[in-house]
Scaffold this motif. Structure first.
Motif, PDB file in Angstrom:
ATOM      1  N   LYS A 114       0.816  -1.217   0.000  1.00 57.27           N
ATOM      2  CA  LYS A 114       0.000   0.000   0.000  1.00 57.27           C
ATOM      3  C   LYS A 114       0.851   1.268   0.000  1.00 57.27           C
ATOM      4  N   VAL A 115       2.109   1.168   0.431  1.00 58.27           N
ATOM      5  CA  VAL A 115       2.928   2.378   0.571  1.00 58.27           C
ATOM      6  C   VAL A 115       4.246   2.317  -0.191  1.00 58.27           C
ATOM      7  N   CYS A 116       4.581   1.154  -0.756  1.00 54.24           N
ATOM      8  CA  CYS A 116       5.838   0.971  -1.479  1.00 54.24           C
ATOM      9  C   CYS A 116       5.580   0.366  -2.855  1.00 54.24           C
ATOM     10  N   THR A 117       6.545   0.542  -3.730  1.00 53.48           N
ATOM     11  CA  THR A 117       6.560  -0.217  -4.974  1.00 53.48           C
ATOM     12  C   THR A 117       7.454  -1.426  -4.730  1.00 53.48           C
ATOM     13  N   LEU A 118       6.837  -2.587  -4.530  1.00 52.06           N
ATOM     14  CA  LEU A 118       7.605  -3.775  -4.170  1.00 52.06           C
ATOM     15  C   LEU A 118       8.215  -4.421  -5.409  1.00 52.06           C
ATOM     16  N   ASN A 119       9.485  -4.712  -5.311  1.00 52.55           N
ATOM     17  CA  ASN A 119      10.212  -5.391  -6.385  1.00 52.55           C
ATOM     18  C   ASN A 119      10.912  -6.577  -5.736  1.00 52.55           C
ATOM     19  N   LEU A 120      10.197  -7.695  -5.619  1.00 52.62           N
ATOM     20  CA  LEU A 120      10.678  -8.865  -4.897  1.00 52.62           C
ATOM     21  C   LEU A 120      11.177  -9.917  -5.876  1.00 52.62           C
ATOM     22  N   SER A 121      12.401 -10.367  -5.658  1.00 50.82           N
ATOM     23  CA  SER A 121      13.000 -11.281  -6.634  1.00 50.82           C
ATOM     24  C   SER A 121      13.972 -12.250  -5.986  1.00 50.82           C
ATOM     25  N   LYS A 122      13.912 -13.504  -6.411  1.00 51.06           N
ATOM     26  CA  LYS A 122      14.921 -14.490  -6.028  1.00 51.06           C
ATOM     27  C   LYS A 122      16.133 -14.410  -6.945  1.00 51.06           C
ATOM     28  N   GLU A 123      15.965 -13.736  -8.076  1.00 52.53           N
ATOM     29  CA  GLU A 123      17.031 -13.641  -9.076  1.00 52.53           C
ATOM     30  C   GLU A 123      17.834 -12.358  -8.873  1.00 52.53           C
ATOM     31  N   PRO A 124      19.088 -12.348  -9.303  1.00 56.13           N
ATOM     32  CA  PRO A 124      19.889 -11.117  -9.230  1.00 56.13           C
ATOM     33  C   PRO A 124      19.212  -9.996 -10.021  1.00 56.13           C
ATOM     34  N   MET A 125      19.435  -8.769  -9.563  1.00 50.96           N
ATOM     35  CA  MET A 125      18.760  -7.624 -10.154  1.00 50.96           C
ATOM     36  C   MET A 125      19.681  -6.397 -10.121  1.00 50.96           C
ATOM     37  N   LYS A 126      19.752  -5.693 -11.226  1.00 50.43           N
ATOM     38  CA  LYS A 126      20.535  -4.464 -11.263  1.00 50.43           C
ATOM     39  C   LYS A 126      19.778  -3.367 -10.520  1.00 50.43           C
ATOM     40  N   VAL A 127      20.452  -2.719  -9.577  1.00 47.44           N
ATOM     41  CA  VAL A 127      19.835  -1.689  -8.750  1.00 47.44           C
ATOM     42  C   VAL A 127      20.193  -0.297  -9.257  1.00 47.44           C
ATOM     43  N   SER A 128      21.439  -0.129  -9.660  1.00 52.47           N
ATOM     44  CA  SER A 128      21.935   1.146 -10.175  1.00 52.47           C
ATOM     45  C   SER A 128      23.024   0.835 -11.185  1.00 52.47           C
ATOM     46  N   LYS A 129      23.729   1.839 -11.642  1.00 52.04           N
ATOM     47  CA  LYS A 129      24.727   1.635 -12.680  1.00 52.04           C
ATOM     48  C   LYS A 129      25.733   0.558 -12.315  1.00 52.04           C
ATOM     49  N   ASN A 130      26.182   0.539 -11.049  1.00 54.96           N
ATOM     50  CA  ASN A 130      27.253  -0.371 -10.649  1.00 54.96           C
ATOM     51  C   ASN A 130      26.888  -1.322  -9.516  1.00 54.96           C
ATOM     52  N   ILE A 131      25.640  -1.298  -9.060  1.00 54.85           N
ATOM     53  CA  ILE A 131      25.228  -2.110  -7.906  1.00 54.85           C
ATOM     54  C   ILE A 131      24.215  -3.166  -8.322  1.00 54.85           C
ATOM     55  N   ILE A 132      24.432  -4.388  -7.840  1.00 49.20           N
ATOM     56  CA  ILE A 132      23.554  -5.524  -8.144  1.00 49.20           C
ATOM     57  C   ILE A 132      23.051  -6.152  -6.843  1.00 49.20           C
ATOM     58  N   PHE A 133      21.751  -6.388  -6.780  1.00 48.82           N
ATOM     59  CA  PHE A 133      21.135  -7.168  -5.704  1.00 48.82           C
ATOM     60  C   PHE A 133      21.249  -8.634  -6.091  1.00 48.82           C
ATOM     61  N   LEU A 134      21.766  -9.470  -5.183  1.00 53.44           N
ATOM     62  CA  LEU A 134      22.122 -10.836  -5.544  1.00 53.44           C
ATOM     63  C   LEU A 134      20.970 -11.836  -5.516  1.00 53.44           C
ATOM     64  N   GLY A 135      19.864 -11.503  -4.856  1.00 54.19           N
ATOM     65  CA  GLY A 135      18.758 -12.458  -4.788  1.00 54.19           C
ATOM     66  C   GLY A 135      19.076 -13.627  -3.874  1.00 54.19           C
TER      67      GLY A 135
END
Length: 267
Positions: A114-135
């Motif tokens: 209700k208050v966030c844009t949820l981006n939930l992933s088990k897979e790696p995801m690019k967050v910014s130019k040089n930062i990756i979320f590993l999942g």
């Protein structure tokens, strides 16, 4: 990349900030502003204010896993800023308990929607130019077996919780990867190995965050051996690591102190 410690168990003697057994980092990668975890209370916001960091200006929020020492500040952050993109593993906001006490996020996934844009992933995801979320972190080292911490509700049942959602992010620098963890329930060496695979980079420049090492045991010895073999220049073990473990690490490795107010700048 600029990283500033907003919440940690430790505070530096000459920096008058609030400390708590928790994690929160403010990170800038170019124009992108990121919060990685939000501590246990509103301490991270109060510390940010003293550091002249406006949490309302943050573009993205990353949650390493669902325990309340990393999610407790959500209720305070979301009174300051709503509709922020929240990145995490899909299991992070299930109800969690230990000894009949709620140890999970104060806000459920339904409430966050209700208050966030949820981006939930088990897979790696690019967050910014040089930062990756590993999942979701796979297990690749036999000495880093997962341990259960309380129970988690899944599909209407309470099951033993191995904290499978525990993740990390990594920054791709010119000198190699700089890895940022919450608690490393997945195993700090497992995290590093997966970061290498995801980023196609074997050089590890640095690591900051919880290492989840408490006993002077075989796991600690093998972790120290692994870190030494990888020639990691910058090591910042903090939050969930015992003094004994840090002393043993310090006999072989160069480790750095962490406290609220620490700033790390990496090209």
């Amino acid at each position: 990349m600029k990283l500033k410690v907003l919440a940690d168990n430790n505070t530096f003697i000459n920096m008058y900030y609030l400390g708590e057994p928790a994690v929160s980092y403010y990170i800038e990668d170019g124009a992108t502003k990121i919060l990685f975890d939000v501590g246990y209370s509103d301490a991270f916001i109060k510390n940010a204010q003293k550091m002249n960091i406006d949490v309302k200006s943050v573009d993205k929020l990353i949650i390493s896993h669902g325990h309340n020492d990393h999610t407790g500040g959500l209720v305070h952050l979301l009174t300051e800023k709503i509709n922020i993109e929240l990145i995490s593993h899909p299991d992070s906001f299930y109800y969690k308990e230990e000894n009949k006490e709620n140890i999970g996020s104060p806000l459920s996934q339904e409430e966050l929607t209700k208050v966030c844009t949820l981006n939930l992933s088990k897979e790696p995801m690019k967050v910014s130019k040089n930062i990756i979320f590993l999942g979701e972190i796979p297990s690749s080292n036999a000495f880093e077996t997962r341990k259960t911490i309380g129970k988690s509700e899944k599909d209407g049942f309470m099951v033993e919780d191995e904290v499978l959602e525990d993740s990390a992010i990594c920054y791709k620098s010119e000198k190699g990867l700089f890895i940022i963890t919450g608690c490393s329930h997945s195993g700090i060496c497992n995290i590093i190995e997966y970061a290498k695979k995801v980023c196609n980079e074997n050089r590890i420049y640095g690591v900051i965050g919880g290492f989840h090492l408490f006993e002077n045991d075989e796991r600690l010895k093998k972790t120290i051996d692994y870190l030494k073999q990888n020639n990691i220049e910058l090591l910042y073990p903090c939050h969930c690591i015992s003094l004994e473990a840090k002393i043993e690490m310090g006999k072989v490795l160069t480790i750095n102190e962490v406290g609220v107010g620490l700033e790390i700048n990496i090209d």
